[in-house]
Design an enzyme around this catalytic site. Structure first.
Site, mmCIF file in Angstrom:
data_model
loop_
_atom_site.group_PDB
_atom_site.id
_atom_site.type_symbol
_atom_site.label_atom_id
_atom_site.label_comp_id
_atom_site.label_asym_id
_atom_site.label_seq_id
_atom_site.Cartn_x
_atom_site.Cartn_y
_atom_site.Cartn_z
ATOM 1 N N CYS A 49 23.818 84.536 43.619
ATOM 2 C CA CYS A 49 24.567 84.593 44.921
ATOM 3 C C CYS A 49 23.393 84.824 45.650
ATOM 4 O O CYS A 49 22.182 85.247 45.493
ATOM 5 C CB CYS A 49 25.854 85.249 45.079
ATOM 6 N N THR A 50 23.980 85.093 47.147
ATOM 7 C CA THR A 50 22.740 85.214 48.207
ATOM 8 C C THR A 50 22.001 86.469 48.077
ATOM 9 O O THR A 50 20.866 86.564 47.883
ATOM 10 C CB THR A 50 23.534 85.273 49.599
#
Length: 291
Positions: free
Chosen positions: A183-184
Site C-alpha cells: 500500500c502507500t
C-alpha cells in the site's frame, strides 16, 4: 528560501489516552505551522503532514520524543507549499477504517499476528526465488494509475469493503501461495495482512514502508509501474522521469495519471481523467448537465 516537505508515517502501539495525545499533536502542529491529517486511536497514530523543512524536521523530532513513538519511521517527499490547506487531528476507533476493530491485536512491537515484513531488497530476493502474488491493499482508482506488475487488485472503492471482499472466497485459491501485500506507506497492509492471516492465508508478507519506501530504493527501475496516488493536493507523484503512465481517462481513454473527484460536490467517487476532461469527471449517479 522555504523548502516544503511532506511526511508520511504511522506507528501501531497501545495508547492509554489517545485524546490527550490528540491535544498535544494539535498544539505541536499549530505551534510549528504544520498542516495535514492525523488519526489517533487506542492502537497508535497514522498521519501525513506538510510544511516548511525546518518546521517539519522539528515536528518529527518532537514527535519521536514521546515514548510510544520513539524511533518512528518517517517517509519524506517533496512538497509544493500548499499541499494541505488545513490541519485535522482526530481520534477514531481504527487507524485505518476497515470496519473490523475487534480483529486487530496490537502491542508495543506493533500489530500482532500480521504478515512477515520485507524490505524492498528482501522483496526482490523473494521474487527471485519464488513465484509470488502481489496483493494491492488500496482501492481500484489508486491501483489504476500505479501498481506492481501482475498484482491482484481487489474490487473495492474503500478499505471498509475489504472484509466482505476477503470473505467472498474469491481469493481462497491463494491461501497456500506466497502473497505480498502493499500500500502507500504500509499502514493499510499492517491491518490487511492480519486479516488475511486470520482467514487462513498461510504465507503472507507485507512490503515494509509501502510503495513510498520501495520507490526510494528502486525508483522506476524495479517492479513498480506508474504513479503513486497520494492523499494531499498533489494527488499523484512519480519516483523519476522514467515513470510510465499506465492509467487512462475514464471518459476518452487517453493515457493519464490525473485523478479528480466527481464534479458533484455531494459525491466522493474518484476518476482517472485527462486534462481535457478534468472539469467534467462524473459518475452515473451525477452526470454532468451541459446547458
Amino acid at each position: 528560501m522555504a523548502i516544503p516537505k511532506i511526511l508520511l508515517f504511522y506507528r501501531f502501539t497501545p495508547l492509554a489516552d489517545p485524546e490527550a495525545v490528540r491535544l498535544w499533536q494539535r498544539e505541536l502542529c499549530d505551534s510549528l505551522g504544520v498542516t495535514g491529517r492525523l488519526i489517533l486511536s487506542k492502537d497508535g497514530i497514522n498521519g501525513t503532514v506538510g510544511g516548511e523543512l525546518k518546521a517539519v524536521k522539528a515536528y518529527a523530532r518532537r514527535t519521536r520524543e514521546f515514548g510510544p513513538f520513539a524511533g518512528m519511521d518517517f517517509k519524506w517527499s517533496e512538497g509544493r507549499g500548499n499541499d494541505f490547506p488545513r490541519l485535522s487531528v482526530r481520534v477514531r476507533d481504527e487507524l485505518v477504517s476497515f470496519g473490523a476493530p475487534g480483529e486487530l491485536a496490537v502491542d508495543t512491537g506493533g500489530v500482532v499476528g500480521g504478515g512477515t515484513h520485507l524490505s524492498p531488497e528482501q522483496l526482490h530476493e523473494l521474487v527471485a526465488e519464488r513465484k509470488v502474488t502481489f496483493f494491492d491493499g488500496r482501492n481500484r482508482i489508486e491501483a489504476a494509475i500505479g501498481r506492481f506488475a501482475d498484482a491482484v487488485v481487489p474490487d473495492v472503492d474503500n478499505t471498509r469493503e475489504f472484509v466482505a471482499e476477503l470473505d467472498s472466497g474469491k481469493y481462497d485459491y491463494l491461501k497456500s501461495e506466497p502473497i505480498v501485500t502493499y500500500c502507500t506507506g504500509g499502514v493499510r497492509c499492517e491491518v490487511l495482512s492480519s486479516l488475511l492471516v486470520n482467514r487462513g492465508f498461510e504465507q503472507v508478507y507485507q512490503l515494509d514502508g509501502g510503495i513510498a519506501r520501495y520507490g526510494e530504493a528502486f525508483g522506476d527501475s524495479g517492479l513498480w509501474k506508474g504513479s503513486l496516488y497520494v492523499f494531499d493536493e498533489r494527488r499523484a507523484m512519480t519516483f523519476s522521469e522514467k515513470a510510465e503512465t499506465i492509467g487512462s481517462c475514464a471518459l476518452c481513454g487517453t493515457p493519464s495519471s490525473m485523478v479528480e473527484n466527481c464534479h458533484d460536490l455531494s459525491c466522493r467517487r474518484l476518476f482517472v481523467v485527462c486534462d481535457e476532461h478534468a472539469a467534467v469527471a462524473a459518475c452515473a449517479e451525477h452526470p454532468l448537465v451541459v446547458h
